[in-house]
Design a protein around this motif. Structure first.
Motif, PDB file in Angstrom:
ATOM      1  N   THR A   1     -74.619  30.711 -28.759  1.00 43.15           N
ATOM      2  CA  THR A   1     -75.868  30.132 -29.253  1.00 43.15           C
ATOM      3  C   THR A   1     -75.603  28.869 -30.074  1.00 43.15           C
ATOM      4  OG1 THR A   1     -75.956  31.497 -31.259  1.00 43.15           O
ATOM      5  CG2 THR A   1     -77.048  32.378 -29.282  1.00 43.15           C
ATOM      6  N   THR A   2     -74.383  28.685 -30.547  1.00 47.22           N
ATOM      7  CA  THR A   2     -74.042  27.463 -31.289  1.00 47.22           C
ATOM      8  C   THR A   2     -74.043  26.234 -30.391  1.00 47.22           C
ATOM      9  OG1 THR A   2     -71.645  27.688 -30.985  1.00 47.22           O
ATOM     10  CG2 THR A   2     -72.622  28.740 -32.958  1.00 47.22           C
ATOM     11  N   SER A   3     -74.119  26.425 -29.078  1.00 48.22           N
ATOM     12  CA  SER A   3     -74.165  25.273 -28.171  1.00 48.22           C
ATOM     13  C   SER A   3     -75.363  24.375 -28.490  1.00 48.22           C
ATOM     14  CB  SER A   3     -74.201  25.721 -26.706  1.00 48.22           C
ATOM     15  OG  SER A   3     -75.378  26.458 -26.430  1.00 48.22           O
ATOM     16  N   GLU A   4     -76.379  24.931 -29.142  1.00 47.85           N
ATOM     17  CA  GLU A   4     -77.525  24.121 -29.569  1.00 47.85           C
ATOM     18  C   GLU A   4     -77.086  23.019 -30.530  1.00 47.85           C
ATOM     19  OE1 GLU A   4     -80.451  26.693 -31.327  1.00 47.85           O
ATOM     20  OE2 GLU A   4     -80.641  27.894 -29.509  1.00 47.85           O
ATOM     21  N   GLN A   5     -75.997  23.249 -31.261  1.00 42.69           N
ATOM     22  CA  GLN A   5     -75.513  22.298 -32.255  1.00 42.69           C
ATOM     23  C   GLN A   5     -74.533  21.286 -31.675  1.00 42.69           C
ATOM     24  OE1 GLN A   5     -73.863  25.022 -35.076  1.00 42.69           O
ATOM     25  NE2 GLN A   5     -75.858  25.913 -35.562  1.00 42.69           N
ATOM     26  N   TRP A   6     -73.782  21.659 -30.647  1.00 44.73           N
ATOM     27  CA  TRP A   6     -72.728  20.764 -30.179  1.00 44.73           C
ATOM     28  C   TRP A   6     -72.869  20.277 -28.737  1.00 44.73           C
ATOM     29  CZ3 TRP A   6     -70.137  22.673 -26.035  1.00 44.73           C
ATOM     30  CH2 TRP A   6     -70.064  24.054 -25.876  1.00 44.73           C
ATOM     31  N   ASP A   7     -73.702  20.920 -27.929  1.00 45.83           N
ATOM     32  CA  ASP A   7     -73.899  20.468 -26.552  1.00 45.83           C
ATOM     33  C   ASP A   7     -75.102  19.526 -26.532  1.00 45.83           C
ATOM     34  OD1 ASP A   7     -74.456  20.051 -23.881  1.00 45.83           O
ATOM     35  OD2 ASP A   7     -74.163  22.129 -23.309  1.00 45.83           O
ATOM     36  N   PRO A   8     -74.890  18.229 -26.246  1.00 45.47           N
ATOM     37  CA  PRO A   8     -75.967  17.258 -26.385  1.00 45.47           C
ATOM     38  C   PRO A   8     -77.177  17.516 -25.484  1.00 45.47           C
ATOM     39  CG  PRO A   8     -74.081  16.285 -25.269  1.00 45.47           C
ATOM     40  CD  PRO A   8     -73.645  17.629 -25.767  1.00 45.47           C
ATOM     41  N   GLY A   9     -77.008  18.196 -24.376  1.00 42.10           N
ATOM     42  CA  GLY A   9     -78.133  18.461 -23.492  1.00 42.10           C
ATOM     43  C   GLY A   9     -78.896  19.723 -23.820  1.00 42.10           C
ATOM     44  N   THR A  10     -78.306  20.602 -24.624  1.00 42.08           N
ATOM     45  CA  THR A  10     -78.914  21.904 -24.882  1.00 42.08           C
ATOM     46  C   THR A  10     -80.108  21.802 -25.819  1.00 42.08           C
ATOM     47  OG1 THR A  10     -76.908  23.150 -24.423  1.00 42.08           O
ATOM     48  CG2 THR A  10     -78.504  24.204 -25.862  1.00 42.08           C
ATOM     49  N   ILE A  11     -81.192  22.429 -25.396  1.00 42.74           N
ATOM     50  CA  ILE A  11     -82.396  22.550 -26.218  1.00 42.74           C
ATOM     51  C   ILE A  11     -82.366  23.883 -26.956  1.00 42.74           C
ATOM     52  CG2 ILE A  11     -84.917  22.744 -26.190  1.00 42.74           C
ATOM     53  CD1 ILE A  11     -84.787  21.107 -23.533  1.00 42.74           C
ATOM     54  N   GLU A  12     -82.032  24.949 -26.212  1.00 41.17           N
ATOM     55  CA  GLU A  12     -82.042  26.290 -26.788  1.00 41.17           C
ATOM     56  C   GLU A  12     -81.106  27.200 -25.991  1.00 41.17           C
ATOM     57  OE1 GLU A  12     -85.442  29.419 -28.139  1.00 41.17           O
ATOM     58  OE2 GLU A  12     -85.627  28.640 -26.102  1.00 41.17           O
TER      59      GLU A  12
ATOM     60  N   LEU B   1     -72.128  12.480 -16.695  1.00 39.22           N
ATOM     61  CA  LEU B   1     -71.358  13.623 -17.185  1.00 39.22           C
ATOM     62  C   LEU B   1     -70.265  13.169 -18.148  1.00 39.22           C
ATOM     63  CD1 LEU B   1     -71.199  15.764 -13.940  1.00 39.22           C
ATOM     64  CD2 LEU B   1     -72.556  16.205 -15.997  1.00 39.22           C
ATOM     65  N   THR B   2     -69.678  12.010 -17.889  1.00 33.97           N
ATOM     66  CA  THR B   2     -68.681  11.458 -18.813  1.00 33.97           C
ATOM     67  C   THR B   2     -69.329  11.187 -20.173  1.00 33.97           C
ATOM     68  OG1 THR B   2     -67.381  10.512 -17.027  1.00 33.97           O
ATOM     69  CG2 THR B   2     -67.090   9.522 -19.207  1.00 33.97           C
ATOM     70  N   LYS B   3     -70.536  10.624 -20.156  1.00 29.25           N
ATOM     71  CA  LYS B   3     -71.267  10.363 -21.403  1.00 29.25           C
ATOM     72  C   LYS B   3     -71.560  11.673 -22.130  1.00 29.25           C
ATOM     73  CE  LYS B   3     -75.359   8.081 -23.201  1.00 29.25           C
ATOM     74  NZ  LYS B   3     -76.672   8.635 -23.304  1.00 29.25           N
ATOM     75  N   LEU B   4     -71.976  12.696 -21.396  1.00 24.85           N
ATOM     76  CA  LEU B   4     -72.213  14.011 -22.022  1.00 24.85           C
ATOM     77  C   LEU B   4     -70.943  14.551 -22.662  1.00 24.85           C
ATOM     78  CD1 LEU B   4     -74.532  16.001 -19.575  1.00 24.85           C
ATOM     79  CD2 LEU B   4     -75.040  15.283 -21.906  1.00 24.85           C
ATOM     80  N   GLY B   5     -69.807  14.394 -21.978  1.00 22.54           N
ATOM     81  CA  GLY B   5     -68.533  14.834 -22.543  1.00 22.54           C
ATOM     82  C   GLY B   5     -68.200  14.113 -23.836  1.00 22.54           C
ATOM     83  N   ASP B   6     -68.445  12.808 -23.863  1.00 21.56           N
ATOM     84  CA  ASP B   6     -68.193  12.024 -25.076  1.00 21.56           C
ATOM     85  C   ASP B   6     -69.101  12.478 -26.223  1.00 21.56           C
ATOM     86  OD1 ASP B   6     -66.309  10.587 -23.645  1.00 21.56           O
ATOM     87  OD2 ASP B   6     -67.629   8.859 -23.313  1.00 21.56           O
ATOM     88  N   GLU B   7     -70.365  12.732 -25.899  1.00 22.42           N
ATOM     89  CA  GLU B   7     -71.313  13.180 -26.922  1.00 22.42           C
ATOM     90  C   GLU B   7     -70.971  14.584 -27.417  1.00 22.42           C
ATOM     91  OE1 GLU B   7     -75.071  12.696 -24.951  1.00 22.42           O
ATOM     92  OE2 GLU B   7     -75.112  10.532 -25.294  1.00 22.42           O
ATOM     93  N   ALA B   8     -70.524  15.452 -26.516  1.00 22.84           N
ATOM     94  CA  ALA B   8     -70.118  16.804 -26.925  1.00 22.84           C
ATOM     95  C   ALA B   8     -68.904  16.735 -27.844  1.00 22.84           C
ATOM     96  CB  ALA B   8     -69.819  17.670 -25.701  1.00 22.84           C
TER      97      ALA B   8
END
Length: 145
Positions: A25-36, A127-134
């Motif tokens: 559930t912490t993915s809400e804090q560190w995964d840039p695409g996750t809403i919930e 996806l590369t941008k998402l990886g950088d944001e994560a």
């Protein structure tokens, strides 16, 4: 398609990083695409199921994630899937240099299905941008533990 990022956190133990990432559930804090992300079945151990709502390319999507492997203070592996993608997140945790802090290697493997499979080469940049944001979010969140 695989995205790999390395995060080094001084002053945070492998045990603290493992406990944080094991609770998906912490993915809400560190995964840039996750809403919930909500735990829908299990106790957070192997076999636990999570419902994840995310935004990718401006569209909301839902995935079911299952915890497929846990190794105390060393490894967290999550398998996510919906009708268009299979995502496998592998988070390898080890002590930092001279036993101080923690090194996290985060690997996200994406396999697109159906018509989305055709678009795979065009998604690499996003996806590369998402990886950088994560990575940036993991740097921030893990240093707070």
């Amino acid at each position: 398609m695989r995205i790999t990022r390395k995060v080094t956190v001084d002053g945070t133990s492998p045990a603290a990083v493992y406990a944080y990432l094991k609770d998906f559930t912490t993915s809400e804090q560190w995964d840039p695409g996750t809403i919930e992300t909500t735990l829908v079945e299990g106790d957070g151990g192997v076999g636990s199921r999570y419902h994840n709502r995310s935004v990718f390319r401006g569209r909301e999507t839902e995935l079911t994630y299952v915890t497929v492997d846990l190794q105390q203070d060393r490894l967290v592996v999550m398998h996510g899937e919906n009708k268009t993608v299979i995502a496998q997140d592998t988070m390898s945790i080890s002590p930092g240099a001279e036993g101080l802090g923690t090194v996290l290697v985060y690997e996200a493997d994406f396999t697109f299905k159906g018509i989305a499979k055709i678009a795979t080469p065009f998604l690499r940049g996003q996806l590369t941008k998402l990886g950088d944001e994560a990575k940036a979010a993991l740097d921030r969140e893990l240093s707070r533990l």
